[in-house]
Write an enzyme that holds these catalytic residues in place. Structure first.
Site, PDB file in Angstrom:
ATOM      1  N   ASP A 126      -7.595  -2.789  14.066  1.00 39.55           N
ATOM      2  CA  ASP A 126      -9.165  -3.033  13.842  1.00 39.55           C
ATOM      3  C   ASP A 126      -9.156  -4.098  12.808  1.00 39.55           C
ATOM      4  O   ASP A 126     -10.117  -4.682  12.282  1.00 39.55           O
ATOM      5  CB  ASP A 126      -9.847  -1.860  13.045  1.00 39.55           C
ATOM      6  CG  ASP A 126      -9.160  -1.276  11.839  1.00 39.55           C
ATOM      7  OD1 ASP A 126      -7.955  -2.094  11.551  1.00 39.55           O
ATOM      8  OD2 ASP A 126      -9.558  -0.370  11.332  1.00 39.55           O
TER       9      ASP A 126
ATOM     10  N   GLU B  97      -9.624  -1.944   5.090  1.00 40.13           N
ATOM     11  CA  GLU B  97     -10.241  -1.669   6.401  1.00 40.13           C
ATOM     12  C   GLU B  97     -11.733  -2.527   6.696  1.00 40.13           C
ATOM     13  O   GLU B  97     -12.118  -3.023   5.711  1.00 40.13           O
ATOM     14  CB  GLU B  97     -10.641  -0.151   6.460  1.00 40.13           C
ATOM     15  CG  GLU B  97      -9.561   0.766   6.438  1.00 40.13           C
ATOM     16  CD  GLU B  97      -8.911   1.099   7.770  1.00 40.13           C
ATOM     17  OE1 GLU B  97      -8.962   0.082   8.510  1.00 40.13           O
ATOM     18  OE2 GLU B  97      -8.001   2.079   8.020  1.00 40.13           O
TER      19      GLU B  97
ATOM     20  N   ASP C 277       0.808  -1.098   0.009  1.00 34.98           N
ATOM     21  CA  ASP C 277       0.122   0.093  -0.090  1.00 34.98           C
ATOM     22  C   ASP C 277       0.783   1.248  -0.022  1.00 34.98           C
ATOM     23  O   ASP C 277       1.921   1.146   0.087  1.00 34.98           O
ATOM     24  CB  ASP C 277      -1.114  -0.135   1.010  1.00 34.98           C
ATOM     25  CG  ASP C 277      -0.213  -0.614   2.714  1.00 34.98           C
ATOM     26  OD1 ASP C 277       1.033  -0.536   2.507  1.00 34.98           O
ATOM     27  OD2 ASP C 277      -0.944  -0.613   3.594  1.00 34.98           O
TER      28      ASP C 277
ATOM     29  N   HIS D 137      -7.200  -4.690  10.162  1.00 36.45           N
ATOM     30  CA  HIS D 137      -6.993  -4.428   8.692  1.00 36.45           C
ATOM     31  C   HIS D 137      -5.740  -5.013   8.274  1.00 36.45           C
ATOM     32  O   HIS D 137      -4.771  -5.249   9.047  1.00 36.45           O
ATOM     33  CB  HIS D 137      -6.999  -3.029   8.427  1.00 36.45           C
ATOM     34  CG  HIS D 137      -5.796  -2.095   8.799  1.00 36.45           C
ATOM     35  ND1 HIS D 137      -6.156  -1.139   9.821  1.00 36.45           N
ATOM     36  CD2 HIS D 137      -4.778  -2.000   8.478  1.00 36.45           C
ATOM     37  CE1 HIS D 137      -4.900  -0.285   9.986  1.00 36.45           C
ATOM     38  NE2 HIS D 137      -4.077  -0.739   9.401  1.00 36.45           N
TER      39      HIS D 137
HETATM   40  C1  GLP Z   1      -0.483   0.346   8.699  1.00 32.58           C
HETATM   41  C2  GLP Z   1      -0.128  -0.389   7.608  1.00 32.58           C
HETATM   42  C3  GLP Z   1      -0.384  -1.774   7.848  1.00 32.58           C
HETATM   43  C4  GLP Z   1       0.242  -2.261   9.027  1.00 32.58           C
HETATM   44  C5  GLP Z   1      -0.566  -1.478  10.189  1.00 32.58           C
HETATM   45  C6  GLP Z   1      -0.116  -1.779  11.776  1.00 32.58           C
HETATM   46  O1  GLP Z   1      -1.788   0.928   8.686  1.00 32.58           O
HETATM   47  N1  GLP Z   1      -0.851   0.030   6.305  1.00 32.58           N
HETATM   48  O2  GLP Z   1       0.065  -2.540   6.555  1.00 32.58           O
HETATM   49  O3  GLP Z   1       0.017  -3.716   9.263  1.00 32.58           O
HETATM   50  O4  GLP Z   1      -0.384  -0.297  10.036  1.00 32.58           O
HETATM   51  O5  GLP Z   1       0.930  -1.277  11.996  1.00 32.58           O
HETATM   52  P1  GLP Z   1       1.825  -1.680  13.093  1.00 32.58           P
HETATM   53  O6  GLP Z   1       2.907  -2.705  12.753  1.00 32.58           O
HETATM   54  O7  GLP Z   1       2.712  -0.443  13.207  1.00 32.58           O
HETATM   55  O8  GLP Z   1       1.048  -1.855  14.290  1.00 32.58           O
END
Ligand code: GLP
Length: 241
Positions: A136, A143, A67, A138
């Site tokens: 959440d 989402e 992404d 995702h």
């Molecule tokens: C972002 C990214 C996701 C990632 C998520 C969780 O929203 N787009 O790919 O998995 O954050 O991040 P973290 O690993 O910092 O909790």
């Protein structure tokens, strides 16, 4: 689904990196699906170490990222382009022409997403897709309540995601409201999916995603149906299961 329980974040990072390293060693020209967020940073550190030790050669590896924020230029330190260069690409011998992210600066969402799907298709799909887990549920930026069958598309980020990601920006106002993300359909087509999860704050969502019903309300829950899904999570993240 295979669950690998690790002692802590470092142990999780090492084990996840070992799985990616095995992929690179057994198929030097593999297509890696890469992820951002704080969780995979340790995994990338271990891969860089593997490269520095002479164990890993990235010269033929190709990559596609999950992404990218819409509207953030690549030079912005919070863009996922910047993140990937900072955490992995500039430290290993990957050919930058073989690395791909959605073009966050393309204002035409349909065009940006169609082009990205074409790139993934031209590579013959993803061999191993690395994922983190949002609070959440995702994955990428898919989402809750998104459909399960989408390819790359433009999403409106939820308040929860904006809140979670504001720690990287000067304020919540600076977090982009939209992003381009591979869809669940794209992710599910990867031959292997590897998810890293760490910390007690992810324990409830990990339980909901992998020990609860499969529902678009918890996007990661679809991974229960993936034929080759490996979850590498630490004791804190697995504390409720
Ligand atoms: C972002 C990214 C996701 C990632 C998520 C969780 O929203 N787009 O790919 O998995 O954050 O991040 P973290 O690993 O910092 O909790």
């Amino acid at each position: 689904m295979r669950i690998i329980k690790t002692k802590n974040y470092d142990d999780m990072s090492r084990k996840a990196a070992n799985i990616i390293a095995a992929q690179i060693i057994t198929k030097p020209d593999c297509v890696l699906g890469l992820a951002t967020g704080s969780t995979p940073i340790g995994t990338y550190k271990n891969l860089v170490e593997g490269y520095n030790n002479g164990d890993l050669d990235f010269s033929q590896v190709k990559s596609v990222n999950l992404d990218e924020y819409k509207g953030l230029p690549r030079e912005n330190e919070q863009s996922y382009f910047y993140f990937m260069h900072d955490n992995l690409f500039k430290h290993v011998n990957i050919d930058l022409n073989n690395t791909n992210l959605p073009d966050g600066m393309e204002p035409d969402s349909d065009k940006a997403c169609a082009e990205y799907d074409a790139v993934i298709a031209s590579m013959g799909g993803v061999d191993l897709q690395l994922l983190g887990l949002g609070h959440d549920g995702h994955i990428g930026f898919n989402e809750p309540n998104d459909e399960f069958d989408k390819e790359t598309h433009c999403v409106d980020l939820t308040e929860m995601t904006i809140e979670a990601n504001k720690r990287f920006f000067a304020s919540a106002d600076e977090v982009p409201r939209q992003a381009y993300t591979m869809g669940i359909a794209t992710i599910m087509r990867a031959k292997c999916v590897l998810m890293v999860v760490s910390g007690a704050d992810k324990a409830q969502i990990l339980k909901d995603a992998f020990f609860g019903p499969i529902t678009p309300k918890v996007p990661a829950s679809i991974l229960q149906l993936h034929p080759n899904f490996i979850l590498v999570a630490d004791e804190a993240a697995l504390s409720l299961v």
